[in-house]
Structure formats: structure tokens, C-alpha cells
Write a protein that holds these residues in place. Sequence first.
Motif, PDB file in Angstrom:
ATOM      1  N   GLN A   1       7.172  -0.155  -6.325  1.00 37.79           N
ATOM      2  CA  GLN A   1       6.824  -1.551  -6.071  1.00 37.79           C
ATOM      3  C   GLN A   1       7.070  -1.861  -4.607  1.00 37.79           C
ATOM      4  O   GLN A   1       7.930  -1.262  -3.967  1.00 37.79           O
ATOM      5  CB  GLN A   1       7.678  -2.468  -6.937  1.00 37.79           C
ATOM      6  N   LEU A   2       6.332  -2.847  -4.111  1.00 40.53           N
ATOM      7  CA  LEU A   2       6.491  -3.180  -2.696  1.00 40.53           C
ATOM      8  C   LEU A   2       7.909  -3.607  -2.366  1.00 40.53           C
ATOM      9  O   LEU A   2       8.423  -3.317  -1.281  1.00 40.53           O
ATOM     10  CB  LEU A   2       5.481  -4.264  -2.300  1.00 40.53           C
ATOM     11  N   GLU A   3       8.575  -4.278  -3.311  1.00 40.08           N
ATOM     12  CA  GLU A   3       9.965  -4.694  -3.065  1.00 40.08           C
ATOM     13  C   GLU A   3      10.882  -3.495  -2.862  1.00 40.08           C
ATOM     14  O   GLU A   3      11.777  -3.519  -2.014  1.00 40.08           O
ATOM     15  CB  GLU A   3      10.499  -5.530  -4.232  1.00 40.08           C
ATOM     16  N   THR A   4      10.642  -2.470  -3.651  1.00 43.37           N
ATOM     17  CA  THR A   4      11.454  -1.259  -3.517  1.00 43.37           C
ATOM     18  C   THR A   4      11.267  -0.632  -2.144  1.00 43.37           C
ATOM     19  O   THR A   4      12.234  -0.210  -1.497  1.00 43.37           O
ATOM     20  CB  THR A   4      11.064  -0.238  -4.613  1.00 43.37           C
ATOM     21  N   VAL A   5      10.024  -0.593  -1.697  1.00 49.19           N
ATOM     22  CA  VAL A   5       9.737  -0.030  -0.382  1.00 49.19           C
ATOM     23  C   VAL A   5      10.457  -0.838   0.692  1.00 49.19           C
ATOM     24  O   VAL A   5      11.125  -0.284   1.579  1.00 49.19           O
ATOM     25  CB  VAL A   5       8.220  -0.021  -0.109  1.00 49.19           C
ATOM     26  N   SER A   6      10.346  -2.137   0.573  1.00 50.51           N
ATOM     27  CA  SER A   6      10.992  -3.011   1.554  1.00 50.51           C
ATOM     28  C   SER A   6      12.502  -2.783   1.589  1.00 50.51           C
ATOM     29  O   SER A   6      13.105  -2.646   2.657  1.00 50.51           O
ATOM     30  CB  SER A   6      10.680  -4.462   1.211  1.00 50.51           C
ATOM     31  N   ARG A   7      13.087  -2.742   0.421  1.00 54.31           N
ATOM     32  CA  ARG A   7      14.531  -2.492   0.338  1.00 54.31           C
ATOM     33  C   ARG A   7      14.911  -1.155   0.969  1.00 54.31           C
ATOM     34  O   ARG A   7      15.924  -1.047   1.659  1.00 54.31           O
ATOM     35  CB  ARG A   7      14.966  -2.469  -1.127  1.00 54.31           C
ATOM     36  N   LEU A   8      14.092  -0.151   0.743  1.00 58.62           N
ATOM     37  CA  LEU A   8      14.399   1.171   1.288  1.00 58.62           C
ATOM     38  C   LEU A   8      14.322   1.175   2.804  1.00 58.62           C
ATOM     39  O   LEU A   8      15.137   1.802   3.469  1.00 58.62           O
ATOM     40  CB  LEU A   8      13.439   2.213   0.702  1.00 58.62           C
ATOM     41  N   PHE A   9      13.337   0.459   3.350  1.00 63.05           N
ATOM     42  CA  PHE A   9      13.269   0.354   4.812  1.00 63.05           C
ATOM     43  C   PHE A   9      14.563  -0.249   5.347  1.00 63.05           C
ATOM     44  O   PHE A   9      15.155   0.263   6.297  1.00 63.05           O
ATOM     45  CB  PHE A   9      12.065  -0.497   5.239  1.00 63.05           C
TER      46      PHE A   9
ATOM     47  N   GLU B   1       0.826  -1.208   0.000  1.00 58.61           N
ATOM     48  CA  GLU B   1       0.000   0.000   0.000  1.00 58.61           C
ATOM     49  C   GLU B   1       0.859   1.257   0.000  1.00 58.61           C
ATOM     50  O   GLU B   1       0.529   2.250  -0.661  1.00 58.61           O
ATOM     51  CB  GLU B   1      -0.949  -0.027   1.195  1.00 58.61           C
ATOM     52  N   ILE B   2       1.961   1.217   0.716  1.00 62.54           N
ATOM     53  CA  ILE B   2       2.880   2.362   0.688  1.00 62.54           C
ATOM     54  C   ILE B   2       3.399   2.551  -0.731  1.00 62.54           C
ATOM     55  O   ILE B   2       3.409   3.657  -1.270  1.00 62.54           O
ATOM     56  CB  ILE B   2       4.069   2.151   1.654  1.00 62.54           C
ATOM     57  N   GLY B   3       3.803   1.439  -1.336  1.00 65.17           N
ATOM     58  CA  GLY B   3       4.306   1.498  -2.707  1.00 65.17           C
ATOM     59  C   GLY B   3       3.261   2.040  -3.659  1.00 65.17           C
ATOM     60  O   GLY B   3       3.546   2.898  -4.489  1.00 65.17           O
TER      61      GLY B   3
END
Lengths: 250, 250
Positions: A208-216, A200-202
Amino acid sequence: MATRIDSANPVFSLETLKVACSTCGLRELCLPLGLSAAEIKRVDAIVRRRRKVRKTETLYHAGMTCRSLYAVRVGFLKTRDPESSGSCRIFGFHMAGELLGLDGIAGGVHTCEAIALEDSEVCEVTFEDLEVLGRELPALQKRFHQILSREIQRDHQIMRVLGCKTAEQRLAVFLLDLSERYESRGYSPASFHLRMSREEIGSYLGLQLETVSRLFSNFRKRGLIEVERRHLILTDRPALQRIANDSDLE
Amino acid sequence: MATRIDSANPVFSLETLKVACSTCGLRELCLPLGLSAAEIKRVDAIVRRRRKVRKTETLYHAGMTCRSLYAVRVGFLKTRDPESSGSCRIFGFHMAGELLGLDGIAGGVHTCEAIALEDSEVCEVTFEDLEVLGRELPALQKRFHQILSREIQRDHQIMRVLGCKTAEQRLAVFLLDLSERYESRGYSPASFHLRMSREEIGSYLGLQLETVSRLFSNFRKRGLIEVERRHLILTDRPALQRIANDSDLE
DNA sequence: CGACCTTTTGAACGTATTCAACCGATGTGG
DNA sequence: CCACATCGGTTGAATACGTTCAAAAGGTCG
């Protein structure tokens, strides 16, 4: 047990009185901002009902006739674009004191759908009542215009983020925005719970959700945040600010 | 010679009467939409002045106190974000009948700046007057709310484009949007002049000017458009529609 | 416990950007 | 009048950022 009250009983109850605008902790954020006590009472009178929306439930669907707007009393909701099967369907996340349904005034139809991300309650006011009362109370009319204009400003801010920020900057802006909004509601600006998934953030940030995860993970390694599932601590907000603002200068 | 009229003479002249809302060709797009003849006359009375803005000139700067909104009478303007030194500072392009300055109501300060892309004229109305008259004319009040809400819908559309469309899709959406807007003003939807540079298009769509240029060439090779500097012919609008809509399915 | 959903992480890939050169149109000054 | 600078636009080549595909770990819920 709570649902019993709102679903069945249209007359005033002690419960209803307890959540009147006059006594609502959000009156300094919501529609009544800047109104006198007497004026707030008048606003109270046009709040049709206070409706509960359980987590994952829908407050309104796109395409539904839209004659009211909703003020979030408690909880957290998202609005999203129904059609686009792809990503970026999420237009916004909405906290207590914020108004939903402003996009529906023009056509009388909801153009997006609102879904609760946690058990929430909203106050419903019809446009008709709001306009009628607005003619009597210039302060209310002005306040309503302010809210609409504020929404346009918010959208501009998002357009700025989507149009010219890197993934890193987007997430920094997003976290700081949440932080501010929690702070203005009396919560800690540095430590809070994310009500939404990575996806949802993405979707909101055009990533993409993967990008968000990586950034966290990346922010954690750099000591900017601590993150444990959905609990978040902003340990270095000035650094996040710097990331968010850096237009392109290094 | 035209400037003599607007700059000096505050009293009614034949020229001023000629551009009254009642006789304005845009009354079916602009603020007066849906009002009776008598009501339009009242609106006429609160139009403070009709101001000319020459190409490249600024109608208002960001930071200026903002007590009015402006309706475009003739011409073409852009609004842009002043701060961001990077790209995507352009929030929108504005044609005859559209209203500018809606973002400034909330804070009483313009949050962006408006610049004419060709010699233009705007009609100025103060929020104060609009609110006062709105209390007397419910239809006007409703219309104003509609316009504000419409603007929010527009912003959502742009967010959708910026957040989840490819460069190709963005340009297709952009061209079709221009096409529609020209059509609803009585111009050809298939053949028109671009008032803005490739850089400005890119800035609006969150793309680099090179990418925009490449896409024009690409569309031309595929027989979708003919483009000669800034003159544009949409030769295959259905195909553009398909490109614009394709969420991700091939 | 097993099924499912969310999140994390890796590796390969692709789209749009960046840097750079070039062209044509427009405008200016010697 | 032509040399020269400038601006907007086009095109090429290398690069980078974020995506896509894939696998696996951690949590949650029936």
C-alpha cells in the motif's frame, strides 16, 4: 514544436537522421547491442517512426492490436494491468533503451497498457520487419532472443521479491534496481529523481502507498537515504544491499 | 529397461521414431504448433536427444551452461530458484508440451534449476539449431517468439497473483490454472492428482505450507473441492472462479 | 486563493505467519 | 514383526506485519 515533425512528416528529415540507431547513445543497451555498424544501419531502416508520448499519455492500450514493439529512446514509462481494479497493476517501469510490448507478440494484442510518466520518445519496430531482418542478420535474431529471455529473468526477479520478501526488503531491492539502471545509463547511481508516485511504487511492489511512505521515513531515520518528495539520495547503499539480500538470517 | 535405450544408443531406433514430433500427441501444444508436416520433419531433425529424468532428479542446475531448451514430453517438473534459502523459490510447474530453459538464453547460463516431480522425459533442442532452422522456416521462428512472449504473459499473471491477491484467491487461481492445463491435454479438468507437496504449492504462491493446508480444509468444508492427500476433485469450479476473480468487491 | 492531489503519520484491525503439537503413511533396522 | 524414525499433512494459539481508516500537512495548478 517538436510534435510537428513526428506527426506530419513521414519523409526523412534532419531531425530523424539525428536520432538514427547508429548515432543513438543507447545502442549499447537497446536492440543494436553487439551488431556491426553495417548491421545497425539495417536496423535503422526498419524503425518505422519515432513517436513522442507526453507525460500521462498512453502509448498503447490493452486490447489494441499489437504488431510492433517499442524501444524507449528518452523518458520513462510504466506498464500496467488494465483489468485489476485493485492494486499491483503495475508490471514495470521502463527507462531509455528498454523494450516495450514483448507480451503482445503471442496473441497479437497488447495485454497491458503503457503510460508515460514523463515526456518520452519511443522507436517503433514491427515484429514482422524484425523477424524478416532477423533471418538475414543472425546477430540481430540472437539479440532479440536475448532481450526476450532477459525479460523473463526480470520477471523471475520480481516474482522472487513479491513472493518472499518483506516490505522493507522489497523497497530496498527496488531502490537498488533503479540505482543500477540509472548508473548503466551514465547517471548517478546514488542520487536521482523518482518519476513515480508512492502509490505506483506500492502497486509495483505489492504494497500500500502508506507502507511505502512509512518505509521511506524509516530508511531516512536510519540514515540509509535522504528523501525530499521525489528526489532521492542513497547515502548507504551497502546497508540497503544487506537489507535486500538478507533472506531471513538476522 | 527403458533407460537402456536412451542412455546408450545414439542412433535411430524404433523407439526414437515412435516419439518423433510428427507423431507426438503434443505437437499441437509444443514447438511444432502451426507448422506443416514437412516443417515438423525439419524440427524433428534438430531434436538432439530425448532424455529421461527420474522423479527427484535434476534436469539442469543453476549455473550450468545453457545452450539448449527442453520440451517436456511426458511427466511433470518444477523450476526453482536455487539461491533463496527462504520460501517462494518455485517459479513454475511444467507439464507435457511446455518448454523449459527459456530464461537461460540471455546469459548462456541456467538461472534456475529444473527438478522432476515424477518420472519424466524431455526433448532437447539447442538454441543454435533452433535459430538456424528458424531462419529457414519463418513459421518456426514465429512460433518460438510466441512461446517466449507467452512465457512473459504467464509471468505477468503470477505477478498479479503474488502482488494483489489474498491467500484464498491465490489457491483458487492455482487450482483453476492446473485444471485448465490438464483439460487442454485431454485429462479431466475436475479431477486430478497433485504432483507437488503443500510446501511446494506454498512456495509457488508465496504462502506458508500451513496456510495452504488450512485453505484446502477450508475449501473442502465449503464444498468447493474434495481432497484426499494429493488427489483432488474440483466440485464447484464456478465458485472457485468467483473467488479467483473477485478483485475486492464483496 | 481555493481545490485537489500527493505524502505523511497515527491508531485499530485483520490476514497470514510462526511456533508447536499431533496424526497417518512409509520405510528401516534390530 | 514391531519399535522407531522420518516425512507430509493437519490443526491450534499467539504473534507480527502490513492494511485500513482517518486526519492533516505540503505542493501544485487552475
